[in-house]
Write an enzyme that holds these catalytic residues in place. Structure first.
Site, PDB file in Angstrom:
ATOM      1  N   GLY A  31      49.938   9.792 -50.166  1.00 22.69           N
ATOM      2  CA  GLY A  31      49.516  11.049 -50.787  1.00 22.69           C
ATOM      3  C   GLY A  31      48.140  10.984 -51.406  1.00 22.69           C
ATOM      4  O   GLY A  31      47.356  10.078 -51.088  1.00 22.69           O
ATOM      5  N   LEU A  33      45.829  13.062 -50.696  1.00 26.64           N
ATOM      6  CA  LEU A  33      45.152  13.071 -49.399  1.00 26.64           C
ATOM      7  C   LEU A  33      43.696  13.522 -49.514  1.00 26.64           C
ATOM      8  O   LEU A  33      43.357  14.420 -50.277  1.00 26.64           O
ATOM      9  CB  LEU A  33      45.898  13.991 -48.421  1.00 26.64           C
ATOM     10  CG  LEU A  33      47.355  13.610 -48.162  1.00 26.64           C
ATOM     11  CD1 LEU A  33      47.969  14.544 -47.108  1.00 26.64           C
ATOM     12  CD2 LEU A  33      47.488  12.157 -47.713  1.00 26.64           C
ATOM     13  N   GLY A  36      39.651  11.144 -45.344  1.00 30.34           N
ATOM     14  CA  GLY A  36      40.007   9.965 -44.545  1.00 30.34           C
ATOM     15  C   GLY A  36      41.381  10.156 -43.916  1.00 30.34           C
ATOM     16  O   GLY A  36      41.575   9.964 -42.705  1.00 30.34           O
ATOM     17  N   HIS A  37      42.335  10.580 -44.721  1.00 31.58           N
ATOM     18  CA  HIS A  37      43.680  10.854 -44.195  1.00 31.58           C
ATOM     19  C   HIS A  37      43.622  11.978 -43.157  1.00 31.58           C
ATOM     20  O   HIS A  37      44.323  11.946 -42.144  1.00 31.58           O
ATOM     21  CB  HIS A  37      44.624  11.302 -45.318  1.00 31.58           C
ATOM     22  CG  HIS A  37      44.845  10.284 -46.398  1.00 31.58           C
ATOM     23  ND1 HIS A  37      44.350  10.440 -47.660  1.00 31.58           N
ATOM     24  CD2 HIS A  37      45.533   9.112 -46.396  1.00 31.58           C
ATOM     25  CE1 HIS A  37      44.718   9.411 -48.411  1.00 31.58           C
ATOM     26  NE2 HIS A  37      45.429   8.589 -47.672  1.00 31.58           N
ATOM     27  N   GLN A  61      55.126  -2.195 -52.856  1.00 30.47           N
ATOM     28  CA  GLN A  61      53.843  -2.772 -52.462  1.00 30.47           C
ATOM     29  C   GLN A  61      52.846  -2.853 -53.621  1.00 30.47           C
ATOM     30  O   GLN A  61      51.738  -3.338 -53.451  1.00 30.47           O
ATOM     31  CB  GLN A  61      53.227  -2.017 -51.283  1.00 30.47           C
ATOM     32  CG  GLN A  61      52.640  -0.661 -51.610  1.00 30.47           C
ATOM     33  CD  GLN A  61      52.199   0.059 -50.351  1.00 30.47           C
ATOM     34  OE1 GLN A  61      53.021   0.467 -49.529  1.00 30.47           O
ATOM     35  NE2 GLN A  61      50.903   0.193 -50.152  1.00 30.47           N
ATOM     36  N   GLY A 148      44.490   3.581 -40.861  1.00 27.22           N
ATOM     37  CA  GLY A 148      43.042   3.569 -41.040  1.00 27.22           C
ATOM     38  C   GLY A 148      42.471   2.163 -41.145  1.00 27.22           C
ATOM     39  O   GLY A 148      43.117   1.261 -41.696  1.00 27.22           O
ATOM     40  N   SER A 186      38.888   6.890 -50.917  1.00 27.95           N
ATOM     41  CA  SER A 186      40.134   6.260 -51.354  1.00 27.95           C
ATOM     42  C   SER A 186      40.771   7.145 -52.413  1.00 27.95           C
ATOM     43  O   SER A 186      40.062   7.750 -53.230  1.00 27.95           O
ATOM     44  CB  SER A 186      39.829   4.880 -51.957  1.00 27.95           C
ATOM     45  OG  SER A 186      40.922   4.440 -52.729  1.00 27.95           O
ATOM     46  N   SER A 187      42.083   7.196 -52.414  1.00 25.37           N
ATOM     47  CA  SER A 187      42.783   7.978 -53.432  1.00 25.37           C
ATOM     48  C   SER A 187      42.454   7.449 -54.826  1.00 25.37           C
ATOM     49  O   SER A 187      42.473   8.190 -55.801  1.00 25.37           O
ATOM     50  CB  SER A 187      44.287   7.914 -53.202  1.00 25.37           C
ATOM     51  OG  SER A 187      44.576   8.305 -51.874  1.00 25.37           O
TER      52      SER A 187
HETATM   53  P1  AMP Z   1      47.107   5.406 -48.292  1.00 29.32           P
HETATM   54  O1  AMP Z   1      47.615   6.787 -48.583  1.00 29.32           O
HETATM   55  O2  AMP Z   1      45.920   5.033 -49.113  1.00 29.32           O
HETATM   56  O3  AMP Z   1      48.192   4.385 -48.237  1.00 29.32           O
HETATM   57  O4  AMP Z   1      46.540   5.488 -46.830  1.00 29.32           O
HETATM   58  C1  AMP Z   1      47.284   6.023 -45.753  1.00 29.32           C
HETATM   59  C2  AMP Z   1      46.541   5.741 -44.478  1.00 29.32           C
HETATM   60  O5  AMP Z   1      45.263   6.372 -44.524  1.00 29.32           O
HETATM   61  C3  AMP Z   1      46.289   4.244 -44.266  1.00 29.32           C
HETATM   62  O6  AMP Z   1      46.484   3.943 -42.894  1.00 29.32           O
HETATM   63  C4  AMP Z   1      44.860   4.090 -44.685  1.00 29.32           C
HETATM   64  O7  AMP Z   1      44.201   3.013 -44.079  1.00 29.32           O
HETATM   65  C5  AMP Z   1      44.264   5.424 -44.247  1.00 29.32           C
HETATM   66  N1  AMP Z   1      43.048   5.684 -44.999  1.00 29.32           N
HETATM   67  C6  AMP Z   1      42.909   5.728 -46.349  1.00 29.32           C
HETATM   68  N2  AMP Z   1      41.619   5.945 -46.667  1.00 29.32           N
HETATM   69  C7  AMP Z   1      40.929   6.018 -45.504  1.00 29.32           C
HETATM   70  C8  AMP Z   1      39.551   6.199 -45.164  1.00 29.32           C
HETATM   71  N3  AMP Z   1      38.616   6.337 -46.094  1.00 29.32           N
HETATM   72  N4  AMP Z   1      39.210   6.221 -43.853  1.00 29.32           N
HETATM   73  C9  AMP Z   1      40.165   6.069 -42.902  1.00 29.32           C
HETATM   74  N5  AMP Z   1      41.463   5.891 -43.147  1.00 29.32           N
HETATM   75  C10 AMP Z   1      41.844   5.863 -44.428  1.00 29.32           C
END
Ligand code: AMP
Length: 282
Positions: A31, A33, A36-37, A61, A148, A186-187
């Site tokens: 979440g 979002l 990137g997401h 995690q 990602g 990044s979140s």
């Molecule tokens: P997270 O919600 O941070 O666990 O990320 C969910 C997915 O989104 C993971 O596969 C991350 O690698 C991808 N993701 C997060 N930030 C980015 C970004 N800046 N660029 C590409 N993918 C991303």
């Protein structure tokens, strides 16, 4: 976009809405979002008949309780972002649904890919990631999983899990998306002060300088250079700088032309832990 909260609900929706054999692309997230997401959802939508996402802040995690407690939770806006990006259905399970009464992770070691860098600095992190991705894949049974390159080591760990366990899902890595100033989206960036955000740019700057120097130096000298640069930056608490051989995830000793190498960093600013990476010799 349809929200669902249990694997059974997904089985019913899948049977009711889609032809048997429809290709399902799956984007797991925690979440908060951002763009990137969004690119992961867009790609899953473009390459499949069905795009399924998930929002689940996975407790196992997090190796620091404060990080889990402070993790941004913005489900309402996540639903809007995902829907606009082409997500057809969103899985939003409870902790009870994913873990029942056993909130634990299985201990896993696949060698360097799980054991160095993030694996070494965040004990138990990949155990939690592997545990939840295994559960999510068994709930959704997607044809393609989108992850990602932002979490480059996580991507490599999940590829290894899928390979070792003969899971019938293809893993596709998606390009890391950056903000206009170069900061990796990044979140956790939401928790940076405006000064912290400026200080955090030292990360991408250092990675950029490392790629420029790579053609005339060795991986070890490059790592020393990157570590010296980053640790000299005000406000930056360095955790690691490393250059790895992408084929075996071992620290690179020398550059062999034609092989893929990646520089990875982790550091804290304002107490917020940030990671970033770039391919060397793009
Ligand atoms: P997270 O919600 O941070 O666990 O990320 C969910 C997915 O989104 C993971 O596969 C991350 O690698 C991808 N993701 C997060 N930030 C980015 C970004 N800046 N660029 C590409 N993918 C991303």
């Amino acid at each position: 976009m349809i929200l669902f909260t249990t694997p059974d609900e997904w089985q019913r929706l899948r049977a009711a809405l889609y032809q048997p054999g429809s290709r399902v692309g799956f984007v797991p997230t925690m979440g908060a979002l951002h763009d990137g997401h969004q690119t992961l959802f867009e790609r899953a939508q473009a390459e499949n008949q069905v795009c399924v996402g998930s929002v689940f802040v996975n407790p196992t995690q997090f190796n620091e309780q404060a990080d889990l407690a402070n993790y941004p939770r913005t489900l309402q806006s996540d639903i809007d972002v995902a829907a606009v990006a082409g997500c057809d259905l969103m899985f939003v399970p409870s902790v009870q649904t994913m873990y029942g009464d056993d909130l634990s992770a299985v201990r896993v070691s696949y060698g360097p890919v799980t054991d160095i860098l993030e694996g070494a600095l965040r004990p138990g992190h990949f155990d939690g990631v592997i545990t939840i991705v295994r559960k999510l894949l068994s709930a959704i049974r997607p044809d393609v999983l989108y992850l990602g390159e932002k979490d480059f080591q996580q991507l490599a760990v999940i590829r290894e899990m899928v390979r070792r366990e003969n899971i019938r899902t293809e893993v596709r890595g998606c390009t890391l998306i950056r903000d206009v100033d170069g900061l990796a989206l990044s979140s956790r960036n939401a928790r940076l002060s405006s000064q912290g955000r400026r200080q955090a740019l030292a990360g991408v700057q250092t990675l950029h300088e490392m790629t420029e120097k790579a053609s005339y130096t060795s991986p070890r000298v490059l790592v020393e250079y990157g570590a010296a640069q980053l640790s000299a930056q005000p406000g930056v608490d360095l955790e690691y700088v490393e250059v790895i051989d992408e084929e075996n995830f071992l620290p690179a000793e020398q550059f062999i032309p034609g092989k893929p190498y990646r520089a990875l960093i982790a550091f804290r600013v304002d107490g917020v832990r940030l990671i970033d990476n770039v391919r060397i010799f793009e």
